[in-house]
Design a protein around this motif. Structure first.
Motif, PDB file in Angstrom:
ATOM      1  N   LYS A  12       0.396  -7.210  -8.436  1.00 31.06           N
ATOM      2  CA  LYS A  12       1.045  -7.776  -7.251  1.00 31.06           C
ATOM      3  C   LYS A  12       0.751  -9.279  -7.159  1.00 31.06           C
ATOM      4  O   LYS A  12      -0.407  -9.681  -7.331  1.00 31.06           O
ATOM      5  N   VAL A  14      -0.527 -12.411  -5.625  1.00 28.91           N
ATOM      6  CA  VAL A  14      -1.435 -12.618  -4.496  1.00 28.91           C
ATOM      7  C   VAL A  14      -1.909 -14.062  -4.381  1.00 28.91           C
ATOM      8  O   VAL A  14      -2.529 -14.422  -3.380  1.00 28.91           O
ATOM      9  N   LEU A  17      -1.450 -16.196  -1.226  1.00 30.98           N
ATOM     10  CA  LEU A  17      -2.055 -15.747   0.032  1.00 30.98           C
ATOM     11  C   LEU A  17      -3.478 -16.266   0.204  1.00 30.98           C
ATOM     12  O   LEU A  17      -4.055 -16.144   1.282  1.00 30.98           O
ATOM     13  N   ASP A  35      -4.952  -6.876   6.284  1.00 27.08           N
ATOM     14  CA  ASP A  35      -3.873  -5.999   6.744  1.00 27.08           C
ATOM     15  C   ASP A  35      -2.623  -6.808   7.053  1.00 27.08           C
ATOM     16  O   ASP A  35      -1.516  -6.428   6.670  1.00 27.08           O
ATOM     17  N   GLU A  36      -2.791  -7.937   7.747  1.00 26.40           N
ATOM     18  CA  GLU A  36      -1.633  -8.730   8.144  1.00 26.40           C
ATOM     19  C   GLU A  36      -0.988  -9.447   6.964  1.00 26.40           C
ATOM     20  O   GLU A  36       0.203  -9.733   6.987  1.00 26.40           O
ATOM     21  N   LEU A  37      -1.770  -9.735   5.909  1.00 28.60           N
ATOM     22  CA  LEU A  37      -1.200 -10.363   4.728  1.00 28.60           C
ATOM     23  C   LEU A  37      -0.486  -9.346   3.839  1.00 28.60           C
ATOM     24  O   LEU A  37       0.130  -9.715   2.845  1.00 28.60           O
ATOM     25  N   GLY A  38      -0.585  -8.075   4.154  1.00 33.42           N
ATOM     26  CA  GLY A  38       0.113  -7.046   3.384  1.00 33.42           C
ATOM     27  C   GLY A  38      -0.644  -6.582   2.165  1.00 33.42           C
ATOM     28  O   GLY A  38      -0.039  -6.031   1.243  1.00 33.42           O
ATOM     29  N   LEU A  39      -1.947  -6.829   2.135  1.00 31.39           N
ATOM     30  CA  LEU A  39      -2.754  -6.375   0.995  1.00 31.39           C
ATOM     31  C   LEU A  39      -3.298  -4.984   1.323  1.00 31.39           C
ATOM     32  O   LEU A  39      -4.316  -4.844   1.975  1.00 31.39           O
ATOM     33  N   ASP A  40      -2.586  -3.960   0.864  1.00 33.65           N
ATOM     34  CA  ASP A  40      -2.934  -2.587   1.221  1.00 33.65           C
ATOM     35  C   ASP A  40      -3.811  -1.924   0.167  1.00 33.65           C
ATOM     36  O   ASP A  40      -4.649  -1.098   0.487  1.00 33.65           O
ATOM     37  N   ARG A  41      -3.594  -2.277  -1.093  1.00 34.42           N
ATOM     38  CA  ARG A  41      -4.329  -1.595  -2.164  1.00 34.42           C
ATOM     39  C   ARG A  41      -5.761  -2.137  -2.246  1.00 34.42           C
ATOM     40  O   ARG A  41      -6.012  -3.320  -2.052  1.00 34.42           O
ATOM     41  N   CYS A  44      -6.454  -5.190  -4.697  1.00 33.29           N
ATOM     42  CA  CYS A  44      -6.142  -6.526  -4.185  1.00 33.29           C
ATOM     43  C   CYS A  44      -7.160  -6.942  -3.119  1.00 33.29           C
ATOM     44  O   CYS A  44      -7.588  -8.095  -3.078  1.00 33.29           O
ATOM     45  N   ARG A  45      -7.542  -6.001  -2.278  1.00 27.89           N
ATOM     46  CA  ARG A  45      -8.493  -6.318  -1.198  1.00 27.89           C
ATOM     47  C   ARG A  45      -9.847  -6.724  -1.763  1.00 27.89           C
ATOM     48  O   ARG A  45     -10.465  -7.686  -1.309  1.00 27.89           O
TER      49      ARG A  45
END
Ligand SMILES: [Zn+2]
Length: 63
Positions: A12, A14, A17, A35-41, A44-45
């Motif tokens: 993805k 990233v 961001l 969460d707000e940046l759309g990093l769900d996995r 990536c986190r």
């Protein structure tokens, strides 16, 4: 060093961001920012939570 352009595990994009995350994590909970940046996995986190920006230190050794 420098944040990778893409997540090394899932691919993805990233890199764009990172600056926003760096600014916002000083005042806000990192979980909310991710969460707000759309990093769900979690790959990536973990990349964002464990990254250390060494660009300034390394640039001292530029030839
Ligand atoms: Zn990922």
């Amino acid at each position: 060093m420098i944040i990778p352009v893409r997540c090394m595990s899932c691919g993805k994009p990233v890199g764009h961001l990172w600056e926003e995350f760096k600014e916002r994590r000083r005042d806000e909970d990192p979980k909310e920012v991710l969460d707000e940046l759309g990093l769900d996995r979690y790959c990536c986190r973990s990349l964002f939570l464990t990254h250390t920006d060494l660009t300034g230190k390394v640039s001292k050794f530029k030839k």
